[in-house]
Each structure stands twice: as structure tokens, then as C-alpha cells.
Design a protein around this motif. Sequence first.
Motif, PDB file in Angstrom:
ATOM      1  N   MET A  90      -9.223  -6.928  99.095  1.00  0.00           N
ATOM      2  CA  MET A  90      -8.036  -6.114  99.728  1.00  0.00           C
ATOM      3  C   MET A  90      -7.152  -7.372 100.299  1.00  0.00           C
ATOM      4  SD  MET A  90     -10.153  -3.224 101.838  1.00  0.00           S
ATOM      5  CE  MET A  90     -10.977  -1.946 101.183  1.00  0.00           C
ATOM      6  N   ASN A  91      -5.975  -7.073 100.381  1.00  0.00           N
ATOM      7  CA  ASN A  91      -4.915  -8.000 100.833  1.00  0.00           C
ATOM      8  C   ASN A  91      -4.754  -7.712 102.368  1.00  0.00           C
ATOM      9  OD1 ASN A  91      -2.788  -9.271 101.310  1.00  0.00           O
ATOM     10  ND2 ASN A  91      -1.277  -8.623 100.016  1.00  0.00           N
ATOM     11  N   THR A  92      -4.894  -8.791 102.958  1.00  0.00           N
ATOM     12  CA  THR A  92      -4.863  -8.739 104.378  1.00  0.00           C
ATOM     13  C   THR A  92      -3.739  -9.382 104.931  1.00  0.00           C
ATOM     14  OG1 THR A  92      -6.162 -10.966 104.628  1.00  0.00           O
ATOM     15  CG2 THR A  92      -7.548  -8.963 104.991  1.00  0.00           C
ATOM     16  N   GLY A  93      -2.415  -8.870 104.383  1.00  0.00           N
ATOM     17  CA  GLY A  93      -0.986  -9.207 104.845  1.00  0.00           C
ATOM     18  C   GLY A  93      -0.758  -9.014 106.403  1.00  0.00           C
ATOM     19  N   ILE A  94      -1.316  -8.057 107.066  1.00  0.00           N
ATOM     20  CA  ILE A  94      -1.142  -7.968 108.558  1.00  0.00           C
ATOM     21  C   ILE A  94      -2.271  -8.441 109.184  1.00  0.00           C
ATOM     22  CG2 ILE A  94      -0.957  -6.272 110.305  1.00  0.00           C
ATOM     23  CD1 ILE A  94       0.657  -4.893 108.400  1.00  0.00           C
ATOM     24  N   GLU A  95      -2.096  -9.273 110.061  1.00  0.00           N
ATOM     25  CA  GLU A  95      -3.178  -9.769 110.819  1.00  0.00           C
ATOM     26  C   GLU A  95      -3.553  -9.323 112.354  1.00  0.00           C
ATOM     27  OE1 GLU A  95      -5.784 -11.708 109.426  1.00  0.00           O
ATOM     28  OE2 GLU A  95      -4.824 -12.251 107.725  1.00  0.00           O
ATOM     29  N   PRO A  96      -4.161  -8.311 112.510  1.00  0.00           N
ATOM     30  CA  PRO A  96      -4.270  -7.751 114.030  1.00  0.00           C
ATOM     31  C   PRO A  96      -4.904  -8.683 114.742  1.00  0.00           C
ATOM     32  CG  PRO A  96      -5.429  -6.714 112.373  1.00  0.00           C
ATOM     33  CD  PRO A  96      -4.789  -7.419 111.456  1.00  0.00           C
ATOM     34  N   ARG A  97      -4.533  -8.843 115.959  1.00  0.00           N
ATOM     35  CA  ARG A  97      -5.283  -9.754 117.176  1.00  0.00           C
ATOM     36  C   ARG A  97      -6.567  -9.261 117.148  1.00  0.00           C
ATOM     37  NH1 ARG A  97      -0.246  -8.607 119.253  1.00  0.00           N
ATOM     38  NH2 ARG A  97      -1.034  -6.948 120.566  1.00  0.00           N
ATOM     39  N   CYS A  98      -7.083  -8.086 117.173  1.00  0.00           N
ATOM     40  CA  CYS A  98      -8.541  -7.752 117.167  1.00  0.00           C
ATOM     41  C   CYS A  98      -8.771  -6.961 115.886  1.00  0.00           C
ATOM     42  CB  CYS A  98      -8.754  -6.941 118.394  1.00  0.00           C
ATOM     43  SG  CYS A  98     -10.696  -6.135 118.528  1.00  0.00           S
ATOM     44  N   ARG A  99      -9.589  -7.465 115.006  1.00  0.00           N
ATOM     45  CA  ARG A  99      -9.772  -6.793 113.664  1.00  0.00           C
ATOM     46  C   ARG A  99     -10.416  -5.702 113.653  1.00  0.00           C
ATOM     47  NH1 ARG A  99      -7.616 -10.097 110.183  1.00  0.00           N
ATOM     48  NH2 ARG A  99      -8.908  -9.418 108.465  1.00  0.00           N
ATOM     49  N   VAL A 100      -9.777  -4.605 113.779  1.00  0.00           N
ATOM     50  CA  VAL A 100     -10.289  -3.382 113.677  1.00  0.00           C
ATOM     51  C   VAL A 100      -9.866  -2.418 112.349  1.00  0.00           C
ATOM     52  CG1 VAL A 100     -10.840  -1.137 114.876  1.00  0.00           C
ATOM     53  CG2 VAL A 100     -10.504  -3.166 116.113  1.00  0.00           C
ATOM     54  N   ALA A 101     -10.515  -2.079 111.437  1.00  0.00           N
ATOM     55  CA  ALA A 101     -10.106  -1.424 110.204  1.00  0.00           C
ATOM     56  C   ALA A 101     -10.219   0.099 110.399  1.00  0.00           C
ATOM     57  CB  ALA A 101     -10.705  -1.868 109.026  1.00  0.00           C
ATOM     58  N   VAL A 102      -9.494   0.784 109.804  1.00  0.00           N
ATOM     59  CA  VAL A 102      -9.482   2.402 109.878  1.00  0.00           C
ATOM     60  C   VAL A 102      -9.697   2.995 108.393  1.00  0.00           C
ATOM     61  CG1 VAL A 102      -7.915   4.465 110.202  1.00  0.00           C
ATOM     62  CG2 VAL A 102      -7.882   2.183 111.893  1.00  0.00           C
ATOM     63  N   VAL A 103     -10.690   3.734 108.317  1.00  0.00           N
ATOM     64  CA  VAL A 103     -10.965   4.617 107.127  1.00  0.00           C
ATOM     65  C   VAL A 103     -10.924   6.057 107.376  1.00  0.00           C
ATOM     66  CG1 VAL A 103     -12.891   4.994 105.450  1.00  0.00           C
ATOM     67  CG2 VAL A 103     -12.483   2.830 106.627  1.00  0.00           C
ATOM     68  N   THR A 104     -10.464   6.908 106.245  1.00  0.00           N
ATOM     69  CA  THR A 104     -10.359   8.228 106.279  1.00  0.00           C
ATOM     70  C   THR A 104     -10.870   8.861 104.983  1.00  0.00           C
ATOM     71  OG1 THR A 104      -9.021   9.958 107.079  1.00  0.00           O
ATOM     72  CG2 THR A 104      -7.875   8.527 105.846  1.00  0.00           C
ATOM     73  N   ASP A 105     -10.480  10.014 104.768  1.00  0.00           N
ATOM     74  CA  ASP A 105     -10.805  10.891 103.412  1.00  0.00           C
ATOM     75  C   ASP A 105      -9.579  11.462 103.104  1.00  0.00           C
ATOM     76  OD1 ASP A 105     -10.957  13.529 104.451  1.00  0.00           O
ATOM     77  OD2 ASP A 105     -12.305  12.688 105.832  1.00  0.00           O
ATOM     78  N   SER A 106      -9.594  12.054 101.896  1.00  0.00           N
ATOM     79  CA  SER A 106      -8.253  12.511 101.255  1.00  0.00           C
ATOM     80  C   SER A 106      -8.030  13.978 101.761  1.00  0.00           C
ATOM     81  CB  SER A 106      -8.415  12.663  99.741  1.00  0.00           C
ATOM     82  OG  SER A 106      -9.764  13.438  99.401  1.00  0.00           O
ATOM     83  N   ALA A 107      -8.935  14.313 102.912  1.00  0.00           N
ATOM     84  CA  ALA A 107      -8.479  15.777 103.223  1.00  0.00           C
ATOM     85  C   ALA A 107      -7.361  15.670 104.257  1.00  0.00           C
ATOM     86  CB  ALA A 107      -9.758  16.477 103.921  1.00  0.00           C
ATOM     87  N   ALA A 108      -6.713  14.540 104.554  1.00  0.00           N
ATOM     88  CA  ALA A 108      -5.690  14.534 105.469  1.00  0.00           C
ATOM     89  C   ALA A 108      -4.428  14.684 104.664  1.00  0.00           C
ATOM     90  CB  ALA A 108      -5.692  12.767 106.092  1.00  0.00           C
ATOM     91  N   GLY A 109      -4.425  14.528 103.289  1.00  0.00           N
ATOM     92  CA  GLY A 109      -3.171  14.755 102.596  1.00  0.00           C
ATOM     93  C   GLY A 109      -2.191  13.742 102.942  1.00  0.00           C
ATOM     94  N   LEU A 110      -2.385  12.634 103.459  1.00  0.00           N
ATOM     95  CA  LEU A 110      -1.348  11.521 103.570  1.00  0.00           C
ATOM     96  C   LEU A 110      -0.609  11.263 102.184  1.00  0.00           C
ATOM     97  CD1 LEU A 110      -3.389   9.648 106.098  1.00  0.00           C
ATOM     98  CD2 LEU A 110      -1.086  10.411 106.508  1.00  0.00           C
ATOM     99  N   ASP A 111       0.389  11.102 102.193  1.00  0.00           N
ATOM    100  CA  ASP A 111       1.237  10.835 100.972  1.00  0.00           C
ATOM    101  C   ASP A 111       0.632   9.481 100.461  1.00  0.00           C
ATOM    102  OD1 ASP A 111       3.659   9.540  99.495  1.00  0.00           O
ATOM    103  OD2 ASP A 111       4.067  11.582  99.624  1.00  0.00           O
ATOM    104  N   PRO A 112       0.445   9.569  99.046  1.00  0.00           N
ATOM    105  CA  PRO A 112      -0.066   8.304  98.536  1.00  0.00           C
ATOM    106  C   PRO A 112       0.900   7.050  98.529  1.00  0.00           C
ATOM    107  CG  PRO A 112      -0.421  10.292  96.923  1.00  0.00           C
ATOM    108  CD  PRO A 112       0.464  10.907  98.205  1.00  0.00           C
ATOM    109  N   SER A 113       2.017   7.274  98.641  1.00  0.00           N
ATOM    110  CA  SER A 113       2.853   6.060  98.858  1.00  0.00           C
ATOM    111  C   SER A 113       2.731   5.483 100.101  1.00  0.00           C
ATOM    112  CB  SER A 113       4.451   6.383  98.561  1.00  0.00           C
ATOM    113  OG  SER A 113       4.832   7.375  99.855  1.00  0.00           O
ATOM    114  N   VAL A 114       2.472   6.166 100.982  1.00  0.00           N
ATOM    115  CA  VAL A 114       1.848   5.702 102.502  1.00  0.00           C
ATOM    116  C   VAL A 114       0.465   5.287 102.596  1.00  0.00           C
ATOM    117  CG1 VAL A 114       1.617   6.269 104.959  1.00  0.00           C
ATOM    118  CG2 VAL A 114       3.369   7.414 103.796  1.00  0.00           C
ATOM    119  N   THR A 115      -0.346   5.725 101.893  1.00  0.00           N
ATOM    120  CA  THR A 115      -1.690   4.880 101.902  1.00  0.00           C
ATOM    121  C   THR A 115      -1.886   3.903 101.147  1.00  0.00           C
ATOM    122  OG1 THR A 115      -2.234   6.819 100.349  1.00  0.00           O
ATOM    123  CG2 THR A 115      -2.910   7.399 102.526  1.00  0.00           C
TER     124      THR A 115
END
Length: 316
Positions: free
Chosen positions: A1-26
Motif C-alpha cells: 500500500m502506498n503511504t503518500g499521506i503521512e498522518p501525525r498519529c498513524r490510524v488506518a480506517v477499514v470498511t466494507d462494500s455495503a457503504a457503497g462509496l464510489d469506487p473512484s473515491v475508495t
Amino acid sequence: MNTGIEPRCRVAVVTDSAAGLDPSVTERWAEDGGFARISLPLMIDSQIYTNNDDPGVQERLVVATAEGRRMTTSRPSPGAFASVYEALAADGYEHIVSIHLSGELSGTVDSARGSARQAPVSVRVVDSRSAAMGQGFAVAAALDAARAGGGPDEVQRAAIEAAQSARLIFYVPRLDALARSGRIPKSLAMVGQMFSIRPIATIADGKLKYLERPRQETAAVKRLIELVIEDASTAVAKDADLSSRGDGRAVVALQDFYGGSLADLLVERLRSEFGESIQILRSNIPPVLAVHTGLGPVCAVSVPSRWVPGLSSTER
């Protein structure tokens, strides 16, 4: 995975496809790092499909619905979660907040919790108690908090607050698919079809609940428009309260599964009512939900723009 954004506190977020977020966004979020999405498997007869973004899956669902074939969904395997959690840990993320479809509607949360106990980093599993963009906005709010340097407490809190406050409204033109999937009694579907009931529903306390049960499509569409405008107005007002300038904006997510003409009508009415005060996001109802709703459903969720700056900054 590319870590192009470096957050100050390294917290990642995971979800599932039921959210229906647009694929271009995800896809963009994943490329920037610290985000992953797991597809929920669906089955048509004996064939399993795991890529919810595949346009071919949607086409197969349409055919299967028309033919009355058996369609079901299932939770992802614990191994699917484990591999994602391990990959994020290997990328250097110290904490993960994993946000999922309501536990009242799916066992996805249970699978996530099982894998979280074995993960190499701390994982907090959040039951969104919602679906579609009610869940999607919770994910967006959490990711914004993480990329602003928030710790796991802040990220989890952002997800929960957004999920609890974003009311999902959806319109289902026919009840037979809901009955086949066991979401409502078959007797209720028969009565609904007999009397031309076109329900407007929501998800409350994690469960499917009817808001209103108009008779005839014209009355249902009229009431749906009123409710969507009402929620958008509330979101604009909340955003104004958060603004030092006193102006308010809202993000309205509209999702449909072959209900595009109604979604287009909602866009027209929202634009007429609010102009540039709202940003409209259009996407498909995810296939894992369309299995249960059939053809033609439309859902809407409105939130203040300041809750989801990562989505608010996308092009209108």
C-alpha cells in the motif's frame, strides 16, 4: 500500500462494500494510504461473486431478479479481514478503526471482531448501525479525523457520531425482493403489493424500519422528496452552526439501483431548493444491498459539509 499521506498519529480506517462509496473515491483513499475496503460476497444460485465493483455483477443481479433466481449475501471470511489488518500493520499503522454494516443486518461485524483479536496492532471495530451512505459518511468522517492526526479515540468517535446523526432514507418500489430475502414477512409484501404500498424506510437501531407507507407511487415520490429536502435543510443548518461565518453547506448522497429517473428528480428538486449550498454525490446502491431491495430503490443521506471535508472537497 502506498503511504503518500503521512498522518501525525498513524490510524488506518477499514470498511466494507455495503457503504457503497464510489469506487473512484475508495481507490484514491487506498492509494493515499491508511484505508482499505473489503467486499462482501454475494451469491446467485451457486455462483459466488466477491468483487462488488464489477459492472458484470450488477448486470447479473438484474437478470437474476427478473428471473426470480435465488440470491443471498454472506459475511467476508475472517481471513479477508486478517490479511487487510496485517497489511496495514506492515505499512506502519499503529491502530485500525474498522467500520462496518449494521450487525442487525449482517454478521460482518462479528467476522471483523474475530480477526481483530488476532491482529498485530490494536483494532477497534465499529458497528455503524447503518448501511449504504449512512455507513459511508461514518467512514469518511473517521478517515478525515485520522488524516488530521487524530488518535484512535477521536477517529472512533467521529465514525460513531456521523453514523448516529446521518439518517438514511430509502424508497423501495416493490416489496417482493425484501420478502424473498427474509427482511420482511411474505404476507406483508403481499398486502403491500395488493394495496400499492410504496414504503419509505430507514435504518433505526441498526434495523430496517418504515418511516411512512404511502399508497401509490405518486404519493410516495412526493413524500420522499419532502423528507430528503427536510434532511438536507437540517444538515445545512447544522453546518451553519459550525461555521464562524454563519453560512451552511451540506453534502447529500443519492444512491440508486436502476432507479435513476427518481434520483435525477431528487437532484433537480435539491438544486432548485438549495442551489450551491449543497454538494450532491451520486453512486450505486451496493450490490450486496440491492440483492435484498430489488430493482428501482433510491436512498438519500444528508450531512453537514464540515463533517466530511474529504468528500466535501471533491468536484461537484
